[in-house]
Design a protein around this motif. Structure first.
Motif, PDB file in Angstrom:
ATOM      1  N   ILE A  68     -16.653   8.111  10.562  1.00  0.00           N
ATOM      2  CA  ILE A  68     -15.257   7.785  10.191  1.00  0.00           C
ATOM      3  C   ILE A  68     -15.059   8.067   8.701  1.00  0.00           C
ATOM      4  N   PHE A  69     -14.004   8.786   8.380  1.00  0.00           N
ATOM      5  CA  PHE A  69     -13.753   9.233   7.004  1.00  0.00           C
ATOM      6  C   PHE A  69     -12.678   8.329   6.372  1.00  0.00           C
ATOM      7  N   CYS A  70     -13.107   7.472   5.426  1.00  0.00           N
ATOM      8  CA  CYS A  70     -12.165   6.615   4.687  1.00  0.00           C
ATOM      9  C   CYS A  70     -11.951   7.231   3.314  1.00  0.00           C
ATOM     10  N   TYR A  71     -10.768   7.697   3.062  1.00  0.00           N
ATOM     11  CA  TYR A  71     -10.496   8.347   1.779  1.00  0.00           C
ATOM     12  C   TYR A  71      -9.620   7.441   0.923  1.00  0.00           C
ATOM     13  N   ASP A  72     -10.133   7.083  -0.228  1.00  0.00           N
ATOM     14  CA  ASP A  72      -9.426   6.182  -1.140  1.00  0.00           C
ATOM     15  C   ASP A  72      -8.671   7.028  -2.161  1.00  0.00           C
ATOM     16  N   ASN A  73      -7.352   7.086  -1.978  1.00  0.00           N
ATOM     17  CA  ASN A  73      -6.504   7.928  -2.828  1.00  0.00           C
ATOM     18  C   ASN A  73      -5.616   7.050  -3.733  1.00  0.00           C
ATOM     19  N   ALA A  74      -6.193   5.918  -4.195  1.00  0.00           N
ATOM     20  CA  ALA A  74      -5.403   4.952  -4.978  1.00  0.00           C
ATOM     21  C   ALA A  74      -4.853   5.558  -6.271  1.00  0.00           C
ATOM     22  N   TYR A  75      -5.519   6.622  -6.772  1.00  0.00           N
ATOM     23  CA  TYR A  75      -5.079   7.226  -8.042  1.00  0.00           C
ATOM     24  C   TYR A  75      -4.393   8.575  -7.834  1.00  0.00           C
ATOM     25  N   SER A  76      -3.872   8.805  -6.637  1.00  0.00           N
ATOM     26  CA  SER A  76      -3.305  10.137  -6.331  1.00  0.00           C
ATOM     27  C   SER A  76      -2.213  10.545  -7.325  1.00  0.00           C
ATOM     28  N   GLU A  77      -1.486   9.570  -7.864  1.00  0.00           N
ATOM     29  CA  GLU A  77      -0.379   9.925  -8.777  1.00  0.00           C
ATOM     30  C   GLU A  77      -0.767   9.817 -10.246  1.00  0.00           C
ATOM     31  N   MET A  78      -1.933   9.250 -10.508  1.00  0.00           N
ATOM     32  CA  MET A  78      -2.342   9.081 -11.904  1.00  0.00           C
ATOM     33  C   MET A  78      -3.188  10.288 -12.312  1.00  0.00           C
ATOM     34  N   THR A  79      -2.508  11.418 -12.483  1.00  0.00           N
ATOM     35  CA  THR A  79      -3.197  12.681 -12.769  1.00  0.00           C
ATOM     36  C   THR A  79      -2.542  13.356 -13.967  1.00  0.00           C
ATOM     37  N   GLY A 137     -10.183  10.754  13.106  1.00  0.00           N
ATOM     38  CA  GLY A 137     -11.217  10.005  12.395  1.00  0.00           C
ATOM     39  C   GLY A 137     -11.045   9.925  10.891  1.00  0.00           C
ATOM     40  N   THR A 138      -9.845  10.282  10.383  1.00  0.00           N
ATOM     41  CA  THR A 138      -9.613  10.156   8.938  1.00  0.00           C
ATOM     42  C   THR A 138      -8.544   9.101   8.685  1.00  0.00           C
ATOM     43  N   ILE A 139      -8.817   8.233   7.720  1.00  0.00           N
ATOM     44  CA  ILE A 139      -7.813   7.263   7.273  1.00  0.00           C
ATOM     45  C   ILE A 139      -7.783   7.300   5.753  1.00  0.00           C
ATOM     46  N   GLU A 140      -6.580   7.272   5.206  1.00  0.00           N
ATOM     47  CA  GLU A 140      -6.432   7.363   3.744  1.00  0.00           C
ATOM     48  C   GLU A 140      -5.717   6.108   3.229  1.00  0.00           C
ATOM     49  N   PHE A 141      -6.165   5.653   2.066  1.00  0.00           N
ATOM     50  CA  PHE A 141      -5.613   4.434   1.479  1.00  0.00           C
ATOM     51  C   PHE A 141      -4.891   4.767   0.181  1.00  0.00           C
ATOM     52  N   GLY A 142      -3.761   4.122  -0.033  1.00  0.00           N
ATOM     53  CA  GLY A 142      -3.006   4.331  -1.270  1.00  0.00           C
ATOM     54  C   GLY A 142      -2.325   3.048  -1.679  1.00  0.00           C
ATOM     55  N   SER A 143      -1.648   3.097  -2.806  1.00  0.00           N
ATOM     56  CA  SER A 143      -1.193   1.844  -3.393  1.00  0.00           C
ATOM     57  C   SER A 143      -0.088   2.102  -4.414  1.00  0.00           C
ATOM     58  N   LEU A 144       0.754   1.096  -4.584  1.00  0.00           N
ATOM     59  CA  LEU A 144       1.734   1.192  -5.674  1.00  0.00           C
ATOM     60  C   LEU A 144       1.133   0.720  -7.008  1.00  0.00           C
ATOM     61  N   SER A 145      -0.073   0.129  -6.927  1.00  0.00           N
ATOM     62  CA  SER A 145      -0.656  -0.562  -8.084  1.00  0.00           C
ATOM     63  C   SER A 145      -0.674   0.280  -9.355  1.00  0.00           C
ATOM     64  N   LYS A 146      -1.248   1.471  -9.263  1.00  0.00           N
ATOM     65  CA  LYS A 146      -1.449   2.268 -10.480  1.00  0.00           C
ATOM     66  C   LYS A 146      -0.253   3.193 -10.722  1.00  0.00           C
ATOM     67  N   THR A 147       0.362   3.669  -9.642  1.00  0.00           N
ATOM     68  CA  THR A 147       1.482   4.613  -9.783  1.00  0.00           C
ATOM     69  C   THR A 147       2.643   3.980 -10.533  1.00  0.00           C
ATOM     70  N   PHE A 148       2.931   2.701 -10.197  1.00  0.00           N
ATOM     71  CA  PHE A 148       4.114   2.049 -10.765  1.00  0.00           C
ATOM     72  C   PHE A 148       3.748   0.800 -11.580  1.00  0.00           C
ATOM     73  N   ASN A 149       2.515   0.715 -12.062  1.00  0.00           N
ATOM     74  CA  ASN A 149       2.069  -0.480 -12.810  1.00  0.00           C
ATOM     75  C   ASN A 149       2.373  -1.760 -12.036  1.00  0.00           C
ATOM     76  N   MET A 150       1.905  -1.808 -10.815  1.00  0.00           N
ATOM     77  CA  MET A 150       2.239  -2.953  -9.957  1.00  0.00           C
ATOM     78  C   MET A 150       0.989  -3.630  -9.391  1.00  0.00           C
TER      79      MET A 150
END
Ligand SMILES: Cc1ncc(COP(=O)(O)O)c(C=O)c1O
Length: 385
Positions: A199-210, A227-240
């Motif tokens: 199972i492929f867990c891809y953590d893309n939490a910083y996708s916008e912080m580039t 079998g792929t799942i990707e994780f993301g967040s508003l935390s870093k993109t919008f200082n949240m």
């Protein structure tokens, strides 16, 4: 008479970051002016249109009630639309999107949903500690670490990984190294996962912080089969970071298992935050970052440039990271010793060993200080070194 922890809790390594916090607090008590590059937590405020939106939403009584634990329909739709705009990926908002209380819990709960006790979970070394600890160890699974080395651009040698694991975590833009990857790498990782039934867990939490011309891809752009799942967040993109709102997108079975675990543990992210996802991701009109994100990134980019240039002048060798707000710097001697020396000058850096054995010899610095404070820190370092 006390109560012993469960065995799985005793399996967790001592929490280095708590020890550092104690040392820093002690220094603060002594009246030392601390310049803290330790924590990966934005010092900048959430963009005011998002704050105003949430304030308004709080006045709506409908938002005071339990949310749907599967995620509000409108929020799932907004995330599906964002994946289309941002990555050109079609996902079904009903079956292929989950709303998280920050991506951290999702990264841990996916393991609960799919990994049996004793099964192997692969995670990088160095890495964000949740994969090996909050996910694998707290599921009674066996964490297996694989090295990320400077000479390989902090990308793993996929073909040399054990093929009998249940799950693998990868994360780019990478915490703590600041390394990034391209679609070719993700394609090879995805193919390997399909071939080995991992199972492929891809953590893309910083996708916008580039930075510069780099655009982070999604693993779902190249996913070969299921079998792929990707994780993301508003935390870093919008200082949240303090709001706790994130998402998972991908294979319908994986999303369904994750939702099933969550429905037994939490009752979903607050509705007013789920609605803020619609508003904030709605700022994207196409793949390009909207102005509020660009403004944010510009601040981190300037800080990155000032800090990297200053550190190079002090004799350190380090790259300009293309993603995340972390600098991963090689130091002489043990990383804890270096961090202790810096603390004497009131500067907090994180010893690399806290992210795994291969982090030894490095420290991580988060650019969560103003340019003025960065310059002050560089002056102090020049005196100590
Ligand atoms: C690599 C990585 N993934 C995930 C997270 C979790 O972010 P959040 O739970 O705020 O979405 C972090 C936080 O620092 C991180 O560094």
């Amino acid at each position: 008479m006390g109560f012993d922890y469960a065995n799985r809790l005793n399996m967790l390594p001592p929490y280095l970051f708590a020890e550092i916090e104690d040392k820093v607090n002690k220094k603060r008590h002594e009246g030392v002016d601390i310049i803290d590059f330790g924590i990966g937590d934005p010092d900048l405020p959430t963009p005011s249109p998002i704050i105003e939106f949430i304030q308004k939403e709080l006045e709506n009584p409908d938002n005071h009630r339990y949310p749907s634990s599967a995620g509000e329909a409108g929020t799932r739709k907004a995330i599906a639309e964002w994946y289309q705009k941002r990555f050109g990926v079609e996902v079904d908002p009903n079956g292929e999107v989950a709303i998280l209380i920050g991506s951290k819990e999702g990264l841990a709960n996916i393991c609960r949903a799919f990994v049996n006790p004793g099964e192997k979970v692969l995670s990088p070394d160095p890495a964000y500690p949740v994969y090996a600890q909050g996910a694998a160890l707290l599921t009674d699974a066996v964490p297996v670490r694989f090295p990320l080395l400077a000479e390989k651009g902090f990308l793993p040698d996929i073909e040399s990984l054990p093929t009998d694991a249940r799950m693998i975590y990868l994360n780019y833009p990478n915490n703590p190294t600041g390394a990034v990857c391209d679609e070719v790498f993700l394609l090879s990782a995805s193919r390997w996962c399909v071939e080995t039934d991992t199972i492929f867990c891809y953590d893309n939490a910083y996708s916008e912080m580039t930075f510069d011309d780099y655009v982070a891809p999604s693993a779902l752009q190249v996913a070969q089969g299921d079998g792929t799942i990707e994780f993301g967040s508003l935390s870093k993109t919008f200082n949240m970071t303090g709001y706790r709102i994130g998402y998972a997108v991908g294979d319908a079975d994986l999303i369904s298992g994750l939702k099933k675990v969550k429905s037994q543990i939490d009752s979903g992210a607050p509705k007013f935050l789920q609605r803020s996802v619609i508003m904030s991701l709605g700022q994207y009109k196409n793949a390009e970052k909207p102005q509020m994100v660009k403004d944010n990134i510009a601040v981190y980019q300037e800080r990155r440039d000032v800090l990297v240039n200053g550190l190079r002048k002090l004799g350190f060798k380090l790259d300009l990271p293309k993603g995340t707000f972390y600098l991963w710097m090689k130091v002489d001697g043990p990383s804890i010793k270096f961090a202790d020396e810096m603390l004497k000058a009131g500067i907090v850096v994180t010893p690399g060993i806290g992210f795994g054995q291969n982090g030894e010899g490095y420290v991580r610095m988060a650019t969560t200080q103003s340019v003025q404070r960065i310059e002050e820190a560089l002056e102090r370092m020049a005196k100590v070194l």
